[in-house]
Design a protein around this motif. Sequence first.
Motif, PDB file in Angstrom:
ATOM      1  N   GLU A 143       0.755  -1.150   0.029  1.00 20.15           N
ATOM      2  CA  GLU A 143       0.019   0.159   0.092  1.00 20.15           C
ATOM      3  C   GLU A 143       0.758   1.296  -0.053  1.00 20.15           C
ATOM      4  OE1 GLU A 143      -3.588   1.768  -0.399  1.00 20.15           O
ATOM      5  OE2 GLU A 143      -3.138  -0.392  -0.484  1.00 20.15           O
ATOM      6  N   PHE A 144       1.948   1.201   0.698  1.00 21.47           N
ATOM      7  CA  PHE A 144       2.854   2.490   0.781  1.00 21.47           C
ATOM      8  C   PHE A 144       3.264   3.067  -0.389  1.00 21.47           C
ATOM      9  CE2 PHE A 144       6.984   4.541   1.475  1.00 21.47           C
ATOM     10  CZ  PHE A 144       6.461   5.560   2.129  1.00 21.47           C
ATOM     11  N   PRO A 145       3.891   2.032  -1.463  1.00 23.82           N
ATOM     12  CA  PRO A 145       4.226   2.548  -2.553  1.00 23.82           C
ATOM     13  C   PRO A 145       3.407   3.329  -3.500  1.00 23.82           C
ATOM     14  CG  PRO A 145       4.886   0.292  -2.510  1.00 23.82           C
ATOM     15  CD  PRO A 145       3.977   0.577  -1.226  1.00 23.82           C
ATOM     16  N   LYS A 146       1.830   2.918  -3.479  1.00 24.15           N
ATOM     17  CA  LYS A 146       0.781   3.580  -4.194  1.00 24.15           C
ATOM     18  C   LYS A 146       0.811   5.094  -3.649  1.00 24.15           C
ATOM     19  CE  LYS A 146      -1.935  -0.682  -4.621  1.00 24.15           C
ATOM     20  NZ  LYS A 146      -0.775  -1.630  -4.109  1.00 24.15           N
ATOM     21  N   LEU A 147       0.712   5.213  -2.361  1.00 25.66           N
ATOM     22  CA  LEU A 147       0.540   6.542  -1.612  1.00 25.66           C
ATOM     23  C   LEU A 147       1.705   7.440  -1.835  1.00 25.66           C
ATOM     24  CD1 LEU A 147      -0.854   7.110   2.084  1.00 25.66           C
ATOM     25  CD2 LEU A 147       1.418   8.140   1.323  1.00 25.66           C
ATOM     26  N   PHE A 148       3.091   6.697  -1.909  1.00 27.56           N
ATOM     27  CA  PHE A 148       4.379   7.318  -2.141  1.00 27.56           C
ATOM     28  C   PHE A 148       4.353   7.718  -3.516  1.00 27.56           C
ATOM     29  CE2 PHE A 148       8.929   7.376  -3.022  1.00 27.56           C
ATOM     30  CZ  PHE A 148       9.051   8.407  -2.020  1.00 27.56           C
ATOM     31  N   LEU A 149       3.684   7.314  -4.467  1.00 26.65           N
ATOM     32  CA  LEU A 149       3.677   7.739  -5.861  1.00 26.65           C
ATOM     33  C   LEU A 149       2.818   8.844  -6.199  1.00 26.65           C
ATOM     34  CD1 LEU A 149       4.434   6.936  -8.908  1.00 26.65           C
ATOM     35  CD2 LEU A 149       2.321   5.788  -9.088  1.00 26.65           C
ATOM     36  N   ILE A 150       1.637   8.996  -5.368  1.00 27.06           N
ATOM     37  CA  ILE A 150       0.776   9.938  -5.601  1.00 27.06           C
ATOM     38  C   ILE A 150       1.416  11.302  -4.715  1.00 27.06           C
ATOM     39  CG2 ILE A 150      -1.248  10.626  -4.740  1.00 27.06           C
ATOM     40  CD1 ILE A 150      -2.709   7.911  -5.164  1.00 27.06           C
ATOM     41  N   TYR A 151       2.015  10.989  -3.540  1.00 24.60           N
ATOM     42  CA  TYR A 151       2.684  11.952  -2.843  1.00 24.60           C
ATOM     43  C   TYR A 151       3.675  12.751  -3.677  1.00 24.60           C
ATOM     44  CZ  TYR A 151       6.293  13.805   0.314  1.00 24.60           C
ATOM     45  OH  TYR A 151       7.387  14.621   0.891  1.00 24.60           O
ATOM     46  N   GLY A 203      -1.432  26.135  -5.193  1.00 28.03           N
ATOM     47  CA  GLY A 203      -0.600  24.818  -5.353  1.00 28.03           C
ATOM     48  C   GLY A 203      -1.268  23.710  -4.768  1.00 28.03           C
ATOM     49  N   MET A 204      -2.006  23.988  -3.716  1.00 30.83           N
ATOM     50  CA  MET A 204      -2.904  22.987  -3.103  1.00 30.83           C
ATOM     51  C   MET A 204      -3.720  22.518  -4.061  1.00 30.83           C
ATOM     52  SD  MET A 204      -3.014  24.333   0.935  1.00 30.83           S
ATOM     53  CE  MET A 204      -4.213  23.506   1.350  1.00 30.83           C
ATOM     54  N   ARG A 205      -4.506  23.451  -4.712  1.00 27.06           N
ATOM     55  CA  ARG A 205      -5.519  23.058  -5.901  1.00 27.06           C
ATOM     56  C   ARG A 205      -4.865  22.251  -6.965  1.00 27.06           C
ATOM     57  NH1 ARG A 205      -8.344  28.233  -7.951  1.00 27.06           N
ATOM     58  NH2 ARG A 205      -9.408  26.483  -9.184  1.00 27.06           N
ATOM     59  N   ILE A 206      -3.782  22.764  -7.515  1.00 27.97           N
ATOM     60  CA  ILE A 206      -3.107  21.864  -8.248  1.00 27.97           C
ATOM     61  C   ILE A 206      -2.650  20.414  -7.863  1.00 27.97           C
ATOM     62  CG2 ILE A 206      -1.070  21.837  -9.845  1.00 27.97           C
ATOM     63  CD1 ILE A 206      -1.140  24.934 -10.044  1.00 27.97           C
ATOM     64  N   GLY A 207      -2.248  20.584  -6.822  1.00 26.14           N
ATOM     65  CA  GLY A 207      -1.652  19.448  -6.065  1.00 26.14           C
ATOM     66  C   GLY A 207      -2.744  18.264  -5.982  1.00 26.14           C
ATOM     67  N   ILE A 208      -3.878  18.846  -5.352  1.00 23.64           N
ATOM     68  CA  ILE A 208      -4.886  17.596  -5.322  1.00 23.64           C
ATOM     69  C   ILE A 208      -5.625  17.208  -6.618  1.00 23.64           C
ATOM     70  CG2 ILE A 208      -6.804  19.368  -5.359  1.00 23.64           C
ATOM     71  CD1 ILE A 208      -6.667  16.335  -2.884  1.00 23.64           C
ATOM     72  N   GLY A 209      -5.480  18.045  -7.802  1.00 22.50           N
ATOM     73  CA  GLY A 209      -5.971  17.658  -8.899  1.00 22.50           C
ATOM     74  C   GLY A 209      -4.809  16.407  -9.583  1.00 22.50           C
ATOM     75  N   VAL A 210      -3.516  16.761  -9.376  1.00 14.10           N
ATOM     76  CA  VAL A 210      -2.797  15.935  -9.990  1.00 14.10           C
ATOM     77  C   VAL A 210      -2.562  14.788  -9.161  1.00 14.10           C
ATOM     78  CG1 VAL A 210      -0.124  15.485  -9.987  1.00 14.10           C
ATOM     79  CG2 VAL A 210      -1.100  17.749 -10.551  1.00 14.10           C
ATOM     80  N   GLY A 211      -2.974  14.628  -7.786  1.00 13.03           N
ATOM     81  CA  GLY A 211      -3.166  13.280  -6.972  1.00 13.03           C
ATOM     82  C   GLY A 211      -4.343  12.543  -7.375  1.00 13.03           C
ATOM     83  N   TRP A 212      -5.259  12.957  -7.965  1.00 15.25           N
ATOM     84  CA  TRP A 212      -6.498  12.388  -8.622  1.00 15.25           C
ATOM     85  C   TRP A 212      -5.959  11.743  -9.821  1.00 15.25           C
ATOM     86  CZ3 TRP A 212     -10.310  10.393  -6.162  1.00 15.25           C
ATOM     87  CH2 TRP A 212     -10.769  10.644  -5.079  1.00 15.25           C
ATOM     88  N   THR A 213      -5.334  12.464 -10.805  1.00 14.97           N
ATOM     89  CA  THR A 213      -4.792  12.284 -11.978  1.00 14.97           C
ATOM     90  C   THR A 213      -3.754  11.038 -12.050  1.00 14.97           C
ATOM     91  OG1 THR A 213      -4.744  14.447 -12.820  1.00 14.97           O
ATOM     92  CG2 THR A 213      -3.559  12.901 -13.927  1.00 14.97           C
ATOM     93  N   THR A 214      -2.871  10.915 -10.784  1.00 16.70           N
ATOM     94  CA  THR A 214      -1.799   9.965 -10.349  1.00 16.70           C
ATOM     95  C   THR A 214      -2.703   8.714 -10.060  1.00 16.70           C
ATOM     96  OG1 THR A 214      -0.397  11.740 -10.187  1.00 16.70           O
ATOM     97  CG2 THR A 214       0.325   9.556  -9.829  1.00 16.70           C
ATOM     98  N   LEU A 215      -3.832   8.718  -9.478  1.00 13.96           N
ATOM     99  CA  LEU A 215      -4.401   7.776  -8.574  1.00 13.96           C
ATOM    100  C   LEU A 215      -4.553   6.242  -9.522  1.00 13.96           C
ATOM    101  CD1 LEU A 215      -5.912   6.642  -6.282  1.00 13.96           C
ATOM    102  CD2 LEU A 215      -8.053   7.436  -7.457  1.00 13.96           C
ATOM    103  N   VAL A 216      -4.804   6.600 -10.844  1.00 12.82           N
ATOM    104  CA  VAL A 216      -4.984   5.391 -11.688  1.00 12.82           C
ATOM    105  C   VAL A 216      -3.673   4.614 -12.004  1.00 12.82           C
ATOM    106  CG1 VAL A 216      -5.757   4.620 -14.014  1.00 12.82           C
ATOM    107  CG2 VAL A 216      -6.952   6.428 -13.020  1.00 12.82           C
ATOM    108  N   ALA A 217      -2.663   5.598 -12.095  1.00 17.58           N
ATOM    109  CA  ALA A 217      -1.225   4.986 -12.269  1.00 17.58           C
ATOM    110  C   ALA A 217      -0.821   4.337 -11.092  1.00 17.58           C
ATOM    111  CB  ALA A 217      -0.121   6.126 -12.520  1.00 17.58           C
ATOM    112  N   ALA A 218      -1.078   4.726  -9.927  1.00 16.24           N
ATOM    113  CA  ALA A 218      -0.855   4.214  -8.615  1.00 16.24           C
ATOM    114  C   ALA A 218      -1.522   2.884  -8.145  1.00 16.24           C
ATOM    115  CB  ALA A 218      -1.123   4.998  -7.449  1.00 16.24           C
ATOM    116  N   GLU A 219      -2.788   2.740  -8.888  1.00 14.73           N
ATOM    117  CA  GLU A 219      -3.574   1.556  -8.506  1.00 14.73           C
ATOM    118  C   GLU A 219      -3.597   0.390  -9.775  1.00 14.73           C
ATOM    119  OE1 GLU A 219      -7.093   3.462  -5.643  1.00 14.73           O
ATOM    120  OE2 GLU A 219      -7.415   3.115  -7.954  1.00 14.73           O
ATOM    121  N   MET A 220      -2.516   0.627 -10.535  1.00  8.91           N
ATOM    122  CA  MET A 220      -2.260  -0.209 -11.687  1.00  8.91           C
ATOM    123  C   MET A 220      -1.606  -1.538 -10.938  1.00  8.91           C
ATOM    124  SD  MET A 220      -0.854   1.940 -15.032  1.00  8.91           S
ATOM    125  CE  MET A 220      -0.582   0.418 -15.696  1.00  8.91           C
ATOM    126  N   VAL A 221      -0.894  -1.428 -10.172  1.00 12.12           N
ATOM    127  CA  VAL A 221      -0.044  -2.391  -9.598  1.00 12.12           C
ATOM    128  C   VAL A 221      -0.833  -3.045  -8.290  1.00 12.12           C
ATOM    129  CG1 VAL A 221       2.209  -3.319  -8.891  1.00 12.12           C
ATOM    130  CG2 VAL A 221       1.932  -1.408 -10.569  1.00 12.12           C
TER     131      VAL A 221
END
Length: 275
Positions: A143-151, A203-221
Amino acid sequence: MFDFLFRARPVKPGKVFGAPGDGNSGFISLVTTLLLLGLWFLVTEMGWVKPLFLPSPLAVYNKFIVAMTDGVANSTLIEHTLASLERVLGAFALACITAIPLGILMGVNTVVRGVLDPVIEFYRPLPPLAYLPLIIIWLGIGEFPKLFLIYLAIFAPMAISARAGVRSVSTEQIHAAYAMGASKFQVITQVILKAAMPEIFTGMRIGIGVGWTTLVAAEMVAAHRGLGFMVLNAAQFLASDTVIMGIIVIGAFAFAFDLLIRYLEKVLIPWKGKV
């Protein structure tokens, strides 16, 4: 020809000139949404596109009900949503705790800026899928690698925005604070930090958007739950109604968090645009 786009609107009492872009665009956004929804109904009902490629809104709604009750990909929609929220919000909170202070330090300290700036600027343009294999090699498939990728994806824009906010502070404000007897710590906390808050919230607004964008990549593995996992799993079976339903849910949550940050910005930074 396009003068109506820039025509001055009626101003609020006490103001003389209306600022470009001033006013509420909510009604226009609502009409645009309804028009797009109507176009979607028209295209699918007329049979201009096969349901395999674009299912009707009714089919997507029915899939939403099925996902809420019976579930898809071995979990209900709520279970998928909670798993994704835990990952995105956990990474976002960790980024707020680390990226904002480091961004501020980058703005006020040349040593910190010299150390961190090359690293952030190097990996910031890289898509998360580029360094996902390396994260798997280093951290495994838990689980941590998924969170770390989004982070990592959220960290860069938040740190850069905080640094930009600090660097945008007027020199006259800083000199005035020193002239009034303020210490360096007081200048940073009372002048620089307050002036940088609008950029930090951007930056927080951009960051939360990028986080949701990266979610699909994080949940691939090696993911078993999550909205991104649900969408990827449905794509393997050409279940386009589930894919679109998942996209709508992800987009709705991303938009809701953006609105929340906008509201907090309005409440916590009343001086934005006034100083």
